[in-house]
Design an enzyme around this catalytic site. Structure first.
Site, PDB file in Angstrom:
ATOM      1  N   TYR A  64       0.748  -1.353  -0.160  1.00  0.00           N
ATOM      2  CA  TYR A  64      -0.156  -0.099   0.064  1.00  0.00           C
ATOM      3  C   TYR A  64       0.923   1.012   0.096  1.00  0.00           C
ATOM      4  O   TYR A  64       1.494   1.528   1.009  1.00  0.00           O
ATOM      5  CB  TYR A  64      -0.925   0.045   1.198  1.00  0.00           C
ATOM      6  N   PRO A 209     -15.368  -5.283   2.301  1.00  0.00           N
ATOM      7  CA  PRO A 209     -16.862  -5.870   2.618  1.00  0.00           C
ATOM      8  C   PRO A 209     -17.735  -4.935   2.206  1.00  0.00           C
ATOM      9  O   PRO A 209     -19.130  -5.378   2.103  1.00  0.00           O
ATOM     10  CB  PRO A 209     -16.634  -5.881   4.170  1.00  0.00           C
ATOM     11  N   LEU A 210     -17.515  -3.551   1.898  1.00  0.00           N
ATOM     12  CA  LEU A 210     -18.555  -2.831   1.213  1.00  0.00           C
ATOM     13  C   LEU A 210     -18.190  -2.483  -0.080  1.00  0.00           C
ATOM     14  O   LEU A 210     -19.022  -1.732  -0.784  1.00  0.00           O
ATOM     15  CB  LEU A 210     -18.373  -1.231   2.019  1.00  0.00           C
TER      16      LEU A 210
END
Length: 260
Positions: A64, A209-210
């Site tokens: 990241y 998850p969203l």
């Protein structure tokens, strides 16, 4: 810090942590590349997650930025509270923005772990995932490197990310798998690892998850997270955001769903 754990508790890598974790992929620039547009805001999100909302599971990766978020986490949260689990991942090269390439050569994996330890200011990575299995390198060699580092005290527990049941079966011949991290949401519902991990008593950590917000229709984050948490007590979602208002909405959504 709040007195209750958001989403309830789950045991991951030897620690009892909040079932609601925080994914940190969004704490970078565009393309998961470089510094965030607002560094102070990114640091604030990390501090609020832990100290305001009681989240005790922070998920990151050396890819990241690359490297950016591990440094942000150390800047924001070190020295780490005893109850906090910071999980990271190794094994992906970042040639350019939005470009990801598995690289599981043992020397590279060892270098990644050593560098993550320095950036996170940690003596040990409590949970270190193999970010992706490199098809060009025997899995036994990839996991063997992480196992050697575990024996040296530099890794506490080993996890797997984006894997199939067949991958998990092969990995279990080499080591105990502490957690599995795959994509799961109301838009991406079908992963055989959900039931398999329940059977094997392995924590399952859904990333996206969203679905970048798409899995929260009408902004109904509570519905999306409630669906995930209801899949079983072994589920520990890690929604990500770099926005304090979104973080508040996520934390309040879990409370609203009655999962604390």
């Amino acid at each position: 810090m709040t007195s209750s754990l958001p989403g309830g508790s789950i045991r991951i890598a030897g620690k009892s942590v909040s079932r609601l974790g925080l994914g940190t992929m969004r704490l970078t620039g565009a393309g998961t590349w470089g510094d965030p547009d607002d560094r102070d805001q990114a640091l604030s999100v990390l501090r609020q997650a832990v100290h305001t909302y009681g989240i005790t599971h922070i998920d990151t990766a050396d890819a990241y930025g690359p490297h950016t978020v591990e440094e942000l986490i150390a800047n924001a949260l070190h020295p780490y509270p005893d109850e906090l689990l910071v999980a990271t991942k190794v094994g992906l090269l970042r040639p350019a923005p939005n470009v990801w390439a598995p690289h599981g050569h043992p020397a590279y994996l060892r270098a990644c772990v050593e560098a993550s330890l320095r950036r996170l200011k940690a003596e040990r990575l409590e949970l270190c995932y193999l970010h992706r299995i490199d098809p060009e390198v025997p899995l036994a060699d990839q996991l063997g490197t992480l196992l050697a580092l575990q024996h040296e005290g530099k890794i506490g527990h080993i996890g797997l990310s984006k894997v199939t049941p067949e991958d998990l079966a092969l990995a279990q011949k080499e080591t105990a798998v502490a957690a599995v991290q795959n994509a799961l949401s109301i838009h991406d519902r079908h992963d055989p690892l959900v039931d398999l991990c329940r059977k094997l008593e392995i924590p399952y950590v859904p990333y996206r998850p969203l679905d970048a917000g798409a899995a929260a229709p009408g902004g109904n984050v509570a519905t999306a997270l409630a669906w995930l948490l209801a899949r079983g007590p072994h589920i520990a979602p890690i929604p990500g955001t770099g926005n304090p208002r979104h973080l508040q909405a996520i934390a309040e959504a879990v409370d609203e769903g009655g999962w604390t």
